[in-house]
Motif scaffolding. Structure first.
Motif, PDB file in Angstrom:
ATOM      1  N   GLU A  94     -29.225  44.522  39.679  1.00 47.83           N
ATOM      2  CA  GLU A  94     -27.637  44.203  39.683  1.00 47.83           C
ATOM      3  C   GLU A  94     -27.743  42.646  39.439  1.00 47.83           C
ATOM      4  O   GLU A  94     -26.888  42.164  38.776  1.00 47.83           O
ATOM      5  CB  GLU A  94     -27.236  44.490  41.109  1.00 47.83           C
ATOM      6  CG  GLU A  94     -26.902  45.975  41.338  1.00 47.83           C
ATOM      7  CD  GLU A  94     -26.156  46.281  42.673  1.00 47.83           C
ATOM      8  OE1 GLU A  94     -25.642  47.150  42.861  1.00 47.83           O
ATOM      9  OE2 GLU A  94     -26.739  45.500  43.636  1.00 47.83           O
ATOM     10  N   GLU A  95     -28.579  42.079  39.961  1.00 52.88           N
ATOM     11  CA  GLU A  95     -28.461  40.564  40.101  1.00 52.88           C
ATOM     12  C   GLU A  95     -28.884  40.033  38.303  1.00 52.88           C
ATOM     13  O   GLU A  95     -28.348  38.987  38.133  1.00 52.88           O
ATOM     14  CB  GLU A  95     -29.567  39.819  40.927  1.00 52.88           C
ATOM     15  CG  GLU A  95     -29.493  38.538  41.073  1.00 52.88           C
ATOM     16  CD  GLU A  95     -29.873  38.042  42.425  1.00 52.88           C
ATOM     17  OE1 GLU A  95     -29.896  38.538  43.296  1.00 52.88           O
ATOM     18  OE2 GLU A  95     -29.819  36.603  42.668  1.00 52.88           O
TER      19      GLU A  95
ATOM     20  N   SER B 123     -31.121  41.197  51.356  1.00 51.01           N
ATOM     21  CA  SER B 123     -32.167  42.299  51.106  1.00 51.01           C
ATOM     22  C   SER B 123     -32.201  43.570  51.870  1.00 51.01           C
ATOM     23  O   SER B 123     -31.964  43.376  53.305  1.00 51.01           O
ATOM     24  CB  SER B 123     -33.571  41.492  51.382  1.00 51.01           C
ATOM     25  OG  SER B 123     -34.595  42.348  51.265  1.00 51.01           O
ATOM     26  N   PRO B 124     -32.517  44.577  51.359  1.00 48.52           N
ATOM     27  CA  PRO B 124     -32.816  45.829  52.195  1.00 48.52           C
ATOM     28  C   PRO B 124     -34.073  45.723  53.334  1.00 48.52           C
ATOM     29  O   PRO B 124     -34.054  46.568  53.922  1.00 48.52           O
ATOM     30  CB  PRO B 124     -33.221  46.851  51.235  1.00 48.52           C
ATOM     31  CG  PRO B 124     -33.391  46.088  50.029  1.00 48.52           C
ATOM     32  CD  PRO B 124     -32.714  44.718  49.958  1.00 48.52           C
ATOM     33  N   PHE B 125     -34.838  44.638  53.094  1.00 50.24           N
ATOM     34  CA  PHE B 125     -35.944  44.302  54.022  1.00 50.24           C
ATOM     35  C   PHE B 125     -35.330  43.651  55.045  1.00 50.24           C
ATOM     36  O   PHE B 125     -36.166  43.427  56.032  1.00 50.24           O
ATOM     37  CB  PHE B 125     -37.009  43.570  53.113  1.00 50.24           C
ATOM     38  CG  PHE B 125     -37.754  44.290  51.983  1.00 50.24           C
ATOM     39  CD1 PHE B 125     -37.892  45.853  52.366  1.00 50.24           C
ATOM     40  CD2 PHE B 125     -37.979  43.783  50.851  1.00 50.24           C
ATOM     41  CE1 PHE B 125     -38.646  46.598  51.425  1.00 50.24           C
ATOM     42  CE2 PHE B 125     -38.490  44.932  49.940  1.00 50.24           C
ATOM     43  CZ  PHE B 125     -38.886  46.150  50.111  1.00 50.24           C
TER      44      PHE B 125
ATOM     45  N   SER C 169     -23.653  41.836  48.992  1.00 55.75           N
ATOM     46  CA  SER C 169     -24.514  42.800  48.230  1.00 55.75           C
ATOM     47  C   SER C 169     -25.818  42.238  47.708  1.00 55.75           C
ATOM     48  O   SER C 169     -26.703  43.072  47.252  1.00 55.75           O
ATOM     49  CB  SER C 169     -23.537  43.260  46.735  1.00 55.75           C
ATOM     50  OG  SER C 169     -23.514  42.035  46.148  1.00 55.75           O
ATOM     51  N   ARG C 170     -26.014  41.005  48.055  1.00 57.72           N
ATOM     52  CA  ARG C 170     -27.440  40.433  47.572  1.00 57.72           C
ATOM     53  C   ARG C 170     -28.420  40.123  48.998  1.00 57.72           C
ATOM     54  O   ARG C 170     -29.403  39.637  48.759  1.00 57.72           O
ATOM     55  CB  ARG C 170     -27.392  38.970  47.070  1.00 57.72           C
ATOM     56  CG  ARG C 170     -26.570  39.203  45.655  1.00 57.72           C
ATOM     57  CD  ARG C 170     -27.426  39.827  44.703  1.00 57.72           C
ATOM     58  NE  ARG C 170     -26.801  39.950  43.202  1.00 57.72           N
ATOM     59  CZ  ARG C 170     -26.123  41.192  42.953  1.00 57.72           C
ATOM     60  NH1 ARG C 170     -25.953  42.154  43.802  1.00 57.72           N
ATOM     61  NH2 ARG C 170     -25.501  41.274  41.906  1.00 57.72           N
TER      62      ARG C 170
ATOM     63  N   ILE D 142     -24.422  43.578  37.125  1.00 56.35           N
ATOM     64  CA  ILE D 142     -23.557  44.628  37.158  1.00 56.35           C
ATOM     65  C   ILE D 142     -23.716  45.238  38.578  1.00 56.35           C
ATOM     66  O   ILE D 142     -24.380  44.931  39.475  1.00 56.35           O
ATOM     67  CB  ILE D 142     -24.455  45.740  36.325  1.00 56.35           C
ATOM     68  CG1 ILE D 142     -26.011  45.857  36.682  1.00 56.35           C
ATOM     69  CG2 ILE D 142     -24.268  45.318  35.023  1.00 56.35           C
ATOM     70  CD1 ILE D 142     -26.578  47.127  36.112  1.00 56.35           C
TER      71      ILE D 142
ATOM     72  N   MET E 119     -31.069  46.325  43.560  1.00 60.04           N
ATOM     73  CA  MET E 119     -30.655  44.906  44.062  1.00 60.04           C
ATOM     74  C   MET E 119     -31.059  43.725  42.857  1.00 60.04           C
ATOM     75  O   MET E 119     -30.098  43.131  42.136  1.00 60.04           O
ATOM     76  CB  MET E 119     -30.699  44.576  45.206  1.00 60.04           C
ATOM     77  CG  MET E 119     -30.157  43.109  45.674  1.00 60.04           C
ATOM     78  SD  MET E 119     -30.601  42.780  47.194  1.00 60.04           S
ATOM     79  CE  MET E 119     -29.731  44.043  47.996  1.00 60.04           C
TER      80      MET E 119
ATOM     81  N   ALA F 289     -34.378  50.468  46.785  1.00 60.50           N
ATOM     82  CA  ALA F 289     -33.120  49.698  47.324  1.00 60.50           C
ATOM     83  C   ALA F 289     -33.401  48.331  46.842  1.00 60.50           C
ATOM     84  O   ALA F 289     -32.533  47.600  46.071  1.00 60.50           O
ATOM     85  CB  ALA F 289     -32.849  49.769  48.860  1.00 60.50           C
ATOM     86  N   GLU F 290     -34.590  47.722  46.850  1.00 55.98           N
ATOM     87  CA  GLU F 290     -34.656  46.213  46.277  1.00 55.98           C
ATOM     88  C   GLU F 290     -34.702  46.284  44.842  1.00 55.98           C
ATOM     89  O   GLU F 290     -34.170  45.448  44.034  1.00 55.98           O
ATOM     90  CB  GLU F 290     -36.037  45.792  46.702  1.00 55.98           C
ATOM     91  CG  GLU F 290     -36.178  44.426  46.638  1.00 55.98           C
ATOM     92  CD  GLU F 290     -37.753  43.857  47.140  1.00 55.98           C
ATOM     93  OE1 GLU F 290     -38.673  44.546  46.758  1.00 55.98           O
ATOM     94  OE2 GLU F 290     -37.775  42.822  47.392  1.00 55.98           O
TER      95      GLU F 290
END
Lengths: 424, 85
Positions: free
Chosen positions: B52-53, A142-144, A139-140, B57, B49, B45-46
């Motif tokens: 969340e980090e 990157s979308p990039f 989940s960590r 959560i 993230m 999206a970034e």
């Protein structure tokens, strides 16, 4: 093929470990300066190899904000900067009229393409995100990651940035990627499908995994203690290549279009020869037949005779195998006697080997060489090798009136790409 | 554990300022990420993230209620309160 369409080089841009930009890189090469050093980009304490050709500040901020630059892996940043310099060097400006984007004084942006090469793509990003996956979980990631690592990100980002709407793709043939891209770009113009193509190659492989991969393959020089003498193409004491990063772009343009908008012309692209060894994924075919055929096909396509060739810009990686077999191939292509009369040199002696960027950097350097009448040297040449017995332009640049030059690129996978350029 | 909304809001704004490269005065609870800051799908999206980090959560992919900085803060506060119960 539209008969008679000629292709010329009207702009050059280089990102290299030598200096920022094409002109300063060329000055460094003429002076025989070394760009190899101890690696500063990451901690090499666990690596056998501790040297590389690394690029320092290269001015991405001239073209985009930090936020936009973060979306490009280092390899694609090299592409974007070199392409930007090449378009500026070519004096290409764009204008929009009634929603149609066009080159100022020229054709629609729909007739301008981008064909750009890379051997690997976004290695740095892939490594960093793989580390995140291991440390923090999926989940960590990157979308990039994907838009940064994909090997077509170089071509795609150049097209997006400049609004170039014609043919656009990347060629990937390891160390021949740059030369293949240039040949395909010329094809696109000769066939009438494009009027201008931004082409070249780029690579950023100086990363922990990249260096480890090449060193475990046994391909790299182990001369860690003396970085400046590590890359020694054609010398008997050569022991591997020095990995490097960089990029180069050429603006190729249909001749009449270039003339009509008053562009300066470096050279004419005459032709290419693409062949395959069809032999082994990393080792060259020991007969040298693949690159020899490539050279012959390039001369044939370019309609130039052996006597016209004033300089051969060699692939010359400094590995024991490459330099020996490339020498053999040159002799097979030209004949022993003629081959000995042609100056052959490797600028990788100064810049190291930047894989998919190398062929494009070398093509750009060939253009400067013809313009200035100067043949680049092979540096670090001290001990002749009986198996490498050509004129390698040892240790000092040489003045010569150059009309036709040939550049060879030989990639893992057995890909051979030879291109011919002519001064006009 | 009581969740301090002001602290969360400050942290959210810090992240938005850094990631979107905008000046702090442009980011308030009313600021809309797409319309006001020009965020695209990758930016969103970034940012998700990063949130969340930063707050440990999980924000579902289909969470569509978060349009503004204030929405994000409210969502995070709610998540943290539920987790604390």
């Amino acid at each position: 093929m539209s008969e008679g369409r000629r292709v010329v080089v009207t702009g050059l841009g280089i990102v290299s470990p030598m200096a920022p930009g094409g002109p300063d890189t060329w000055e460094g090469i003429k002076a025989g300066r070394m760009a190899i050093r101890r690696i500063q980009g990451f901690d090499t304490s666990g690596h056998k190899t501790k040297i590389a050709g690394e690029v320092d500040e290269f001015g991405i901020d001239r073209f985009m904000s930090n936020k936009d630059a973060r979306r490009l892996d280092r390899y694609a940043q090299f592409a974007l900067v070199s392409a930007g310099e090449a378009l500026q060097d070519a004096g290409v400006e764009f204008e929009e009229s009634e929603g149609v984007r066009a080159v100022k004084g020229g054709i629609s942006a729909e007739r301008v393409g981008v064909i750009f090469g890379t051997g690997v793509g976004g290695m740095k990003e892939f490594e960093e995100q793989t580390c995140r996956l291991v440390a923090k979980g999926p989940s960590r990631v990157s979308p990039f990651l994907i838009p940064k690592l994909m090997p077509n990100a170089c071509a795609g980002n150049i097209a997006i940035y400049w609004g170039l709407k014609g043919v656009s793709f990347s060629a990937s043939t390891a160390c021949a990627s740059g030369a293949h891209s240039i040949g395909l770009a010329a094809d696109s113009i000769m066939s009438g499908r494009s009027d201008m193509v931004v082409t070249g190659g780029c690579e950023a492989p100086v990363t922990p995994v990249g260096v480890a991969g090449f060193e475990n393959l046994g391909a790299l020089s182990s001369r860690n203690e003396d970085p400046e003498t590590a890359s020694r193409p054609f010398d008997k004491e050569r022991d591997g290549f020095v990995i490097a990063e960089g990029g180069a772009a050429l603006v190729l343009e249909e001749y009449e279009h270039a003339r009509n908008r008053g562009a300066g012309i470096y050279a004419e692209f005459m032709g290419y020869g693409f062949t395959s060894d069809a032999y082994h994924i990393t080792a060259p075919d020991e007969t040298g037949e693949g690159p020899a055929r490539g050279i012959r096909l390039a001369l044939e396509a370019g309609k130039v005779s052996v006597e016209d060739v004033g300089y051969l810009c060699a692939h010359g990686t400094s590995t024991p195998y490459n330099d020996k077999i490339e020498t053999l191939a040159i002799k097979k292509a030209f004949g022993e006697e003629a081959a000995r009369k042609i100056p052959v040199s490797s600028i990788k002696s100064m810049l190291g080997h930047s894989l998919g960027a190398a062929g494009a950097i070398e093509a750009a350097i060939c253009c400067y060489a013809m313009r200035d009448g100067v043949i680049p040297p092979t540096m670090n040449y001290t001990t002749p090798d009986p198996e490498c017995d050509l004129d390698y332009v040892p240790n000092a640049a040489r003045e010569a009136d150059l009309k036709v030059v040939l550049s060879t690129s030989l990639g893992f996978g057995g890909h051979n790409a030879c291109i011919v350029l002519k001064r006009i | 554990m009581a969740v301090k909304k002001e602290e969360i809001q400050k942290k959210v704004i810090d992240i938005v300022v850094e990631r979107m490269e905008v000046t702090r005065d442009r980011v308030t609870p009313e600021t809309r990420l797409i319309e006001d800051l020009g965020a695209d799908s990758l930016d969103i999206a970034e940012l998700v993230m990063e949130f969340e980090e930063a707050f440990d959560i999980s924000i579902p992919d289909d969470e569509e209620g978060v349009r503004s900085v204030g929405d994000a803060v409210d969502f995070i506060v709610k998540q943290l309160e539920e987790a604390g119960e």
